[in-house]
Design a protein around this motif. Sequence first.
Motif, mmCIF file in Angstrom:
data_model
loop_
_atom_site.group_PDB
_atom_site.id
_atom_site.type_symbol
_atom_site.label_atom_id
_atom_site.label_comp_id
_atom_site.label_asym_id
_atom_site.label_seq_id
_atom_site.Cartn_x
_atom_site.Cartn_y
_atom_site.Cartn_z
ATOM 1 N N ILE A 89 40.667 43.286 44.848
ATOM 2 C CA ILE A 89 40.347 41.914 44.449
ATOM 3 C C ILE A 89 38.999 41.822 43.748
ATOM 4 O O ILE A 89 38.770 40.895 42.961
ATOM 5 N N VAL A 90 38.093 42.771 43.979
ATOM 6 C CA VAL A 90 36.821 42.794 43.252
ATOM 7 C C VAL A 90 37.084 43.103 41.782
ATOM 8 O O VAL A 90 36.600 42.398 40.888
ATOM 9 N N GLU A 91 37.866 44.135 41.529
ATOM 10 C CA GLU A 91 38.208 44.505 40.155
ATOM 11 C C GLU A 91 38.953 43.372 39.456
ATOM 12 O O GLU A 91 38.693 43.066 38.280
ATOM 13 N N LEU A 92 39.891 42.743 40.159
ATOM 14 C CA LEU A 92 40.661 41.644 39.580
ATOM 15 C C LEU A 92 39.750 40.484 39.179
ATOM 16 O O LEU A 92 39.869 39.942 38.074
ATOM 17 N N LYS A 93 38.825 40.106 40.061
ATOM 18 C CA LYS A 93 37.915 39.003 39.777
ATOM 19 C C LYS A 93 36.991 39.339 38.611
ATOM 20 O O LYS A 93 36.732 38.490 37.748
ATOM 21 N N GLU A 94 36.487 40.565 38.566
ATOM 22 C CA GLU A 94 35.577 40.938 37.487
ATOM 23 C C GLU A 94 36.295 40.993 36.139
ATOM 24 O O GLU A 94 35.721 40.637 35.111
ATOM 25 N N LYS A 95 37.547 41.423 36.143
ATOM 26 C CA LYS A 95 38.343 41.378 34.916
ATOM 27 C C LYS A 95 38.477 39.940 34.431
ATOM 28 O O LYS A 95 38.314 39.657 33.240
ATOM 29 N N GLN A 96 38.775 39.030 35.360
ATOM 30 C CA GLN A 96 38.921 37.620 35.004
ATOM 31 C C GLN A 96 37.600 37.050 34.481
ATOM 32 O O GLN A 96 37.588 36.275 33.512
ATOM 33 N N ASN A 97 36.495 37.446 35.109
ATOM 34 C CA ASN A 97 35.172 36.961 34.687
ATOM 35 C C ASN A 97 34.832 37.437 33.282
ATOM 36 O O ASN A 97 34.318 36.670 32.450
ATOM 37 N N ARG A 98 35.106 38.725 33.012
ATOM 38 C CA ARG A 98 34.822 39.256 31.674
ATOM 39 C C ARG A 98 35.692 38.581 30.620
ATOM 40 O O ARG A 98 35.216 38.234 29.533
ATOM 41 N N LYS A 99 36.975 38.386 30.939
ATOM 42 C CA LYS A 99 37.888 37.731 29.996
ATOM 43 C C LYS A 99 37.408 36.317 29.682
ATOM 44 O O LYS A 99 37.377 35.897 28.516
ATOM 45 N N PHE A 100 37.024 35.580 30.721
ATOM 46 C CA PHE A 100 36.534 34.212 30.518
ATOM 47 C C PHE A 100 35.280 34.209 29.644
ATOM 48 O O PHE A 100 35.137 33.384 28.736
ATOM 49 N N LYS A 101 34.386 35.146 29.927
ATOM 50 C CA LYS A 101 33.132 35.233 29.158
ATOM 51 C C LYS A 101 33.425 35.518 27.689
ATOM 52 O O LYS A 101 32.866 34.866 26.796
ATOM 53 N N LEU A 102 34.296 36.468 27.427
ATOM 54 C CA LEU A 102 34.603 36.848 26.047
ATOM 55 C C LEU A 102 35.390 35.754 25.326
ATOM 56 O O LEU A 102 35.180 35.507 24.136
ATOM 57 N N ASP A 103 36.292 35.088 26.043
ATOM 58 C CA ASP A 103 37.078 34.003 25.434
ATOM 59 C C ASP A 103 36.191 32.842 25.005
ATOM 60 O O ASP A 103 36.563 32.072 24.109
ATOM 61 N N ASN A 104 35.036 32.710 25.648
ATOM 62 C CA ASN A 104 34.141 31.585 25.359
ATOM 63 C C ASN A 104 32.850 32.030 24.670
ATOM 64 O O ASN A 104 31.890 31.257 24.600
#
Length: 240
Positions: A89-104
């Motif tokens: 779940i750490v890896e999953l959350k960090e993937k989501q965080n990076r995606k959100f950062k890059l999308d914005n």
Amino acid sequence: MKLKSLSFALALCFYSNSNLAQSQTQIIVEPSIKNKIIALLQTKKDLKITQYDSQLIEINLGTKTLFASSDGKYIFAGAIIDTHSKTNIVELKEKQNRKFKLDNLSKNMQLKFPSTTEEQHIITLFTDIDCGYCRQFHKQIPELNAKGISVNYIMLPRAGLNSPSFDKTNSVLCSDNPQHNMTLAMNNQFSTNNACKSSLKQQLALASEFGINSTPTIILPDGSITPGYLTSEQLTQILN
């Protein structure tokens, strides 16, 4: 009998909806527990503390994720495996965080080489003008663009601030045609010294936030990190 069955079905429906509503109610982390975590981490910048479930508190520090016990007594570093879903779940959350950062991410933080056919995928590549494997990858961009893959460069001159690589990269970003001049620079054919205030320092800071210090490093569309050089065929296989 039909009336009783209908009453039972309605009661069951109400019970299920009630439980669902309770499960969707957000649990608030107590201020005293938040303060305990803040005191330990010694920062409030880019810090977000929320309840993950009844047992864990989620701590997001920029794009980095930690978890703590529900009372804030323990903070866990490293992987945390959900035995039900069998995921980290750490890896999953960090993937989501990076995606959100890059999308914005603002457009001036990226140098885009858009697909020349219908866009199928967008990848982000941390690159360095003076990196040999980055230069090899750059030669594949026309082929990738023709396959519907857009490449967004984020600059990471590994020599750091005020180095020749930094100055060269800044000159490319400040030029009238940065995409064209990036290609020239990757072939040691760009030497114009353009001076302007670009976003290069912010791009270096983003690499640090993501924990990236080597080039080339690819961020896939789901936020996954793939370090090292990949051929066009290898990358296409991963994306598809």
